[in-house]
Design an enzyme around this catalytic site. Structure first.
Site: not given
Ligand code: NDP
Length: 458
Positions: A138, A178
């Site tokens: 990671k 991520d």
């Molecule tokens: P993105 O950056 O696409 O989206 C993240 C989302 O979560 C945004 O809407 C963001 O809002 C919100 N967010 C971030 N921090 C917070 C917080 N403290 N409180 C509330 N909302 C928050 O990321 P992903 O969708 O790719 O990833 C989301 C999760 O999934 C993570 O935990 C990641 O590790 C996990 N994951 C992702 C994978 C992937 O393929 N992308 C694979 C496996 C796991 P804002 O825009 O305001 O920051």
């Protein structure tokens, strides 16, 4: 999660786990997220050590919890005002026991060694669960993409890759996206890697654009996979998404495609969020609006109510868990559901929780779900679809072919079903029927531990 001790073997196993955990705590002070992930996994492995003491004899735990390598580096770049900025970059190459290091890159101001190590440690077991030949890694940076111009994101990302390129390669370490790293950032990184090395190594990154080596379904994979996994878990209990109410946190990559598949399966998705707040739409979220706001305009979720005035916006992201629903899918970030939120969800009648994000529930929240017999799908199993399709992208890259959407989606669905089945079987075999936390940790661990024993002390 307290496991019940019922034999001398269990006591010896518990002592071993406790001792190693104390060493890990001393070696990694102030790394709360990493220690949280370690604690959850260690505790669920007690029955494995009780049943098969060989893993204790080989001291697998102390070895697996120490990263093979943790790289940190300086990322200097110039902002639009001509000012020099400096961020910190990380890559943890945690375990190569079953394949090249594989795991995403996160750009978020909260990124530090503890966050990267918790994600890297979880990734080892997740990747093993997929059944594919990928080790755990990671990385990322404390760079905050929010409010940055296109040019700033590109210059930062190029500087990041200028250093990272020394440590990665299609057979060594294959990063992906991520939080804060999507198709745009992967594109800039791939371009810079190609320029620096003079090679078109398609397999060095996954999540690439489909036009230059990316796989169909990679964008959708984590969200779709989470819903496939949860549907499997529901089906075992005679339940289904169809006709259910669902709350999905976040509005990024994972959330958007979880909403998409949940709606396709006939559920009504009532709410989603970003880090500022959440929206509630009693008619069901309009995904087209969310997609345009987030994927195209990079706007805030609060803007949703301008187009859908009957919907409501609330400041503060954690309030989303007060909305009554049948199924909750936390898809935003770590520790977004604490004990209190879990109790509220239970009081409001939640039947199932599926983690699209990594470690979105605290240890106390997981206990609340398990004690109240809520069906609980832990992230390392439920969100493994993203990395699984990344491995399919690597396979397509090395054989220079591109598979159809239907073919990749079919494979993804099979993989998620297999992960569910293997996890539920492992839980049963090790004395915790229905407990997918134990089941997924055990199933992932056994594959890696056996490979480690076969490869000697390395
Ligand atoms: P993105 O950056 O696409 O989206 C993240 C989302 O979560 C945004 O809407 C963001 O809002 C919100 N967010 C971030 N921090 C917070 C917080 N403290 N409180 C509330 N909302 C928050 O990321 P992903 O969708 O790719 O990833 C989301 C999760 O999934 C993570 O935990 C990641 O590790 C996990 N994951 C992702 C994978 C992937 O393929 N992308 C694979 C496996 C796991 P804002 O825009 O305001 O920051």
């Amino acid at each position: 999660m307290e496991l019940v001790m019922n034999s001398e073997e269990m006591k010896a196993a518990q002592d071993y786990v406790n001792n190693v955990y104390e060493t890990v705590k001393k070696r990694n002070p102030n790394e709360d997220e990493f220690l949280q992930a370690v604690k959850e996994i260690f505790q669920s492995l007690v029955p494995v050590f009780a049943k098969s003491p060989k893993y204790m004899e080989h001291n697998i735990l102390e070895r697996i919890v120490e990263p093979e390598r943790l790289i940190t580096f300086r990322i200097p770049w110039v902002d639009d005002q001509g000012k020099v900025q400096v961020n910190r970059g990380f890559r943890v190459q945690f375990s190569s026991a079953i394949g090249p290091y594989k795991g995403g890159l996160r750009f978020h101001p909260t990124v530090n060694a503890s966050i990267i190590k918790f994600l890297g440690f979880e990734q080892i077991f997740k990747n093993a669960l997929t059944g594919q030949a990928i080790g755990g890694g990671k990385g990322g940076s404390d760079f905050n993409p929010r409010g940055k111009s296109e040019g700033e994101v590109m210059r930062f990302t190029q500087s990041f890759m200028t250093e990272l390129c020394k440590y990665i390669g299609p057979d060594t370490d294959v990063p992906a996206g991520d939080i804060g790293v999507g198709a745009r950032e992967i594109g800039y990184m791939f371009g810079q890697y190609k320029r620096l090395t003079g090679r078109f190594d398609a397999g060095v990154l996954t999540g690439k654009g489909v036009g230059y080596g990316g796989s169909l379904v990679r964008t959708e994979a984590t969200g779709y996979g989470t819903v496939y996994f949860v549907e499997e878990m529901l089906r075992d209990q005679g339940l289904t998404f169809s006709g259910s109410t669902v709350v999905i946190s976040g509005s990024g990559n994972v959330s958007i495609y979880a909403i998409d598949k949940a709606q396709e399966y006939g559920a009504k998705v009532l709410a989603c969020s970003d880090s500022d707040g959440y929206i509630y739409d009693e008619n069901g979220i309009c995904l087209d609006t969310v997609k345009r706001l987030k994927e195209v305009e990079r706007a805030r979720i609060s803007d949703y109510v301008k187009e859908h005035p009957h919907a409501q916006y609330f400041e503060g992201s954690t309030g989303i868990w007060t909305i009554p629903c049948d199924i909750a899918l936390p898809c935003a970030t770590q520790n977004e559901i604490n004990e209190q939120s879990a109790k509220t969800l239970v009081a409001n009648g939640v039947k199932a929780v599926g983690e699209g994000a990594n470690m979105p529930s605290t240890l106390e929240a997981i206990d609340v779900f398990l004690e109240n017999r809520v069906l609980f799908a832990p992230g390392k199993a439920a969100n493994a679809g993203g990395v699984a399709v990344s491995a399919l992208e690597m396979a397509q890259n090395s054989s220079r072919v591109s598979w159809s959407f239907e073919k990749v989606d079919r494979k993804l669905k099979h993989i998620m079903k297999d992960i569910y089945r293997n996890s539920i079987n492992a839980a049963e075999e090790y004395g915790y029927p229905g407990n997918l936390v134990v089941g997924s940790n055990v199933a992932g661990f056994l594959r890696v531990a056996d490979a480690m024993i076969m490869q000697g002390v390395v």
